[in-house]
Design a protein around this motif. Structure first.
Motif, PDB file in Angstrom:
ATOM      1  N   TYR A 109      46.583  47.616  42.634  1.00 42.69           N
ATOM      2  CA  TYR A 109      46.465  46.959  43.932  1.00 42.69           C
ATOM      3  C   TYR A 109      45.280  47.522  44.710  1.00 42.69           C
ATOM      4  CZ  TYR A 109      47.710  44.318  47.989  1.00 42.69           C
ATOM      5  OH  TYR A 109      47.655  43.407  49.003  1.00 42.69           O
ATOM      6  N   LEU A 110      45.059  48.828  44.611  1.00 42.47           N
ATOM      7  CA  LEU A 110      43.930  49.450  45.315  1.00 42.47           C
ATOM      8  C   LEU A 110      42.606  48.889  44.790  1.00 42.47           C
ATOM      9  CD1 LEU A 110      43.117  51.703  47.370  1.00 42.47           C
ATOM     10  CD2 LEU A 110      42.903  53.231  45.415  1.00 42.47           C
ATOM     11  N   VAL A 111      42.500  48.742  43.468  1.00 43.41           N
ATOM     12  CA  VAL A 111      41.273  48.198  42.879  1.00 43.41           C
ATOM     13  C   VAL A 111      41.061  46.759  43.356  1.00 43.41           C
ATOM     14  CG1 VAL A 111      40.160  47.519  40.718  1.00 43.41           C
ATOM     15  CG2 VAL A 111      41.382  49.690  40.863  1.00 43.41           C
ATOM     16  N   SER A 147      37.883  45.608  45.590  1.00 42.68           N
ATOM     17  CA  SER A 147      36.851  44.714  45.068  1.00 42.68           C
ATOM     18  C   SER A 147      36.930  43.305  45.628  1.00 42.68           C
ATOM     19  CB  SER A 147      36.877  44.691  43.539  1.00 42.68           C
ATOM     20  OG  SER A 147      38.185  44.718  43.059  1.00 42.68           O
ATOM     21  N   LEU A 148      38.135  42.724  45.773  1.00 44.09           N
ATOM     22  CA  LEU A 148      38.199  41.330  46.199  1.00 44.09           C
ATOM     23  C   LEU A 148      38.566  41.152  47.669  1.00 44.09           C
ATOM     24  CD1 LEU A 148      39.641  39.521  43.069  1.00 44.09           C
ATOM     25  CD2 LEU A 148      37.287  40.042  43.671  1.00 44.09           C
ATOM     26  N   LEU A 149      39.090  42.187  48.323  1.00 45.76           N
ATOM     27  CA  LEU A 149      39.349  42.050  49.761  1.00 45.76           C
ATOM     28  C   LEU A 149      38.255  42.717  50.583  1.00 45.76           C
ATOM     29  CD1 LEU A 149      43.232  42.665  49.914  1.00 45.76           C
ATOM     30  CD2 LEU A 149      42.007  40.493  49.717  1.00 45.76           C
ATOM     31  N   ALA A 173      34.480  51.214  39.750  1.00 43.83           N
ATOM     32  CA  ALA A 173      34.759  52.625  39.449  1.00 43.83           C
ATOM     33  C   ALA A 173      36.268  52.822  39.363  1.00 43.83           C
ATOM     34  CB  ALA A 173      34.157  53.524  40.517  1.00 43.83           C
ATOM     35  N   GLY A 174      37.002  52.214  40.299  1.00 44.37           N
ATOM     36  CA  GLY A 174      38.470  52.297  40.272  1.00 44.37           C
ATOM     37  C   GLY A 174      39.034  51.679  39.008  1.00 44.37           C
ATOM     38  N   VAL A 229      43.126  45.245  35.557  1.00 41.37           N
ATOM     39  CA  VAL A 229      42.242  45.591  36.678  1.00 41.37           C
ATOM     40  C   VAL A 229      40.932  46.181  36.218  1.00 41.37           C
ATOM     41  CG1 VAL A 229      43.802  45.923  38.615  1.00 41.37           C
ATOM     42  CG2 VAL A 229      43.455  47.778  36.977  1.00 41.37           C
ATOM     43  N   GLY A 230      40.924  46.730  34.994  1.00 43.52           N
ATOM     44  CA  GLY A 230      39.699  47.318  34.481  1.00 43.52           C
ATOM     45  C   GLY A 230      38.588  46.298  34.334  1.00 43.52           C
TER      46      GLY A 230
END
Lengths: 290, 276
Positions: free
Chosen positions: A247-249, A253-255, A264-265, B121-122
């Protein structure tokens, strides 16, 4: 029977699958690695520049990352604890003879087939809602104050929802394993005077260990990527209380449109998953010796 | 052990198993019941809700307000389409690995499996950008491709474990009896392979139908399957319990039914043959 001719044909038959999976593996992952070394924000396109390890530095030193990592591990371990312990008990129960085995089996497996967005929203609204949910109604009947699950215990609530979806999986696999248990061996032990507890400990448990390992490893792979349940219930909140690494990634990236930081995440998430994957692959690889 | 104690024991186990089974199934049952109530009745206390009149109103409203049929159809196209595509690629691959294994077959299988370990997510960022640049966002074609690729390793593996169980001696016997290659494939191999292919297909349709990462990231409305459509109910907009229940019931019903048929194959498919 395998001639040179049939070998060539075999190779041709395998190649589409191999080529497609290779491209799927290498192209996006290569791009993620490349982006992770760039200063790249979707709001300012055309301003990409090389950033070295800056993105990793900012991602890993951000307090949100550590909280997300803790949350991810809590989520994985919490769900594993519930589903493995619950799954063993449930499988042992369902392995006994009783009336209506088929029906109970179907009821127990059912949650596995419910899509994540449905299970999360059903729990969120019909059960955990502090005004109209069933838990609130029960609390009011008992004269208690309704509890706002997703506001005050967001991560625990998500663990409960995800565990409900995965309990059928562990139960089903452990039940399958129990049913392949050698009955004659059990009977022999009983004749020799082994107590039920001793039979469980020395015969059933060793037999189940392998299946439990498989359950743990496969579930871990999926649980490291829990996303939909969080998106539709808490949006990672309140604050970052229920944000996990996927969710953090996504948020980064998208929010926030930070492609570099999000990438990187993403690479950090890949590394984490690979640590588990190595163990799983060894398990399955051993089984392949035929 | 006397007859009486086994009967008592059986009764106790029956009660315990039914209670726990009911408890686990309860959220689904409750959703189904609630879908046949009006919005006003759905938020009442549990007993009042149960005794309120039944109605089909929510089912009508879900379709009228949001074109439910379109999203249902999208789910069908995505899950069946990606499954057929995966089978077309995987059947020849699994076939040749099972019947003409080489030195590297095992490594190849393990490598295919490893692609499944990569967390989505990667590759979220590049996939999103690629989809945007190629105009594939919110398109069914793009999503069918992604779902095909993410389930391809499982399909190859499942088929491989099924094909592996077909004894090679049968083929030799057929050949000794003078069967042509065509007859061998048509009359000997195919009948033995069909059950394995069918259960692989079933499991893969279920997995694709419930996939909720890429479908949520890459679709918004036009190509949105049910996972994404149901997610739109997460923003509270007044009374919607009955409609959410109706939409959910229709979304899970087909898969519950398919799931009942595939119980046994489920274990095998999801553990890559490690538990049978």
């Amino acid at each position: 029977m395998a001639t040179a001719h049939s070998r060539t044909a075999a190779r041709l038959m395998v190649s589409p699958a191999v080529i497609l999976l290779f491209l799927w593996m290498i192209v996006p992952l290569g791009m993620t690695i490349w982006f992770s070394f760039l200063r790249y924000n979707l709001l300012t396109p055309g301003n990409e520049s090389f950033a070295g390890f800056d993105n990793y530095y900012y991602f890993l030193t951000n307090a949100a990352f550590w909280q997300a990592l803790t949350n991810t591990l809590t989520l994985v371990l919490g769900v594993l604890a519930i589903t493995v312990i619950g799954g063993v008990l449930l499988a042992l129960l369902l392995d006994q003879p009783f009336w209506g085995q088929g029906v109970v089996r179907v009821m127990v497996i059912a949650p596995f087939f419910v899509m994540p967005t449905v299970s999360a929203l059903v729990w969120k609204n019909m059960f955990m809602n502090p005004v109209n949910g069933m838990f609130a109604h029960i609390a009011k009947t008992l004269g208690l104050q309704p509890f706002d699950f997703l506001a005050h215990a967001p991560l625990a609530s998500i663990i409960l929802i995800v565990a409900w979806s995965w309990l059928p999986f562990s139960t089903l696999i452990l039940l399958t394993a129990l049913q392949s248990l050698d009955r004659e061996q059990q009977e022999a032990a009983e004749m020799d005077g082994a107590s039920p507890l001793a039979r469980f400990w020395y015969l059933t448990v060793p037999h189940l260990t392998r299946s439990i390992t498989v359950v743990v490893l496969i579930q871990t792979i999926f649980l490291l990527s829990v996303f939909a349940e969080i998106l539709v219930t808490t949006n990672g909140g309140p604050g970052n209380a229920s944000t996990n690494i996927p969710y953090l990634v996504y948020a980064q990236s998208l929010l926030s449109f930070d492609v570099g930081g999000g990438s990187a995440g993403g690479i950090v998430a890949v590394i984490l998953a690979n640590i588990v994957a190595i163990f799983l692959m060894r398990m399955i690889g051993k089984n392949l010796e035929t | 052990m006397s007859r009486k104690t086994t009967q008592t024991r059986r009764t106790v186990v029956t009660i315990a198993a039914w209670s726990i089974g009911f408890l686990i199934f309860f959220p689904i049952l409750w959703t189904i019941l609630m879908s046949f109530k009006s919005e006003g009745d759905a938020i009442k206390a549990p007993l009042a809700m149960l005794t309120s009149p039944w109605s089909l109103e929510s089912y009508h409203e879900v379709q009228e307000r949001s074109n439910y049929a379109l999203h249902f159809w999208n789910s069908v196209v995505l899950s069946v389409g990606s499954t057929i595509a995966a089978l077309i690629i995987a059947v020849p691959a699994a076939w040749s690995m099972a019947f003409v294994p080489g030195k590297r077959t095992k490594d190849l299988l393990m490598w295919m499996l490893s692609t499944k370990m990569m967390p989505a997510v990667g590759v979220l960022v590049p996939m999103y950008l690629l989809f945007r640049d190629f105009g594939l966002l919110d398109s069914r074609a793009g999503l069918v491709a992604v779902l095909t690729l993410i389930n391809l390793p499982i399909v190859v593996w499942m088929l491989y474990t099924y094909f592996k169980e077909i004894p090679g001696e049968i083929l030799e016997a057929a050949r000794m009896d003078g069967a042509s290659l065509r007859a061998e494939i048509l009359y000997v191999l195919t009948p033995m392979a069909v059950p394995g292919i069918a259960s692989t297909m079933l499991l893969n349709i279920i997995l694709a139908w419930n996939e909720a990462f890429w479908t949520l990231q890459l679709t918004t409305s036009k190509a949105a399957p049910l996972t994404q459509f149901i997610a739109s109910y997460s923003s509270p907009e007044g009374l919607f319990y009955a409609k959410l229940s109706a939409a959910s019931t229709m979304a899970i019903a087909p898969i519950l039914i398919l799931g009942w048929f595939s119980q046994k194959q489920l274990v095998r498919g999801l553990t890559f043959g490690a538990v049978k």
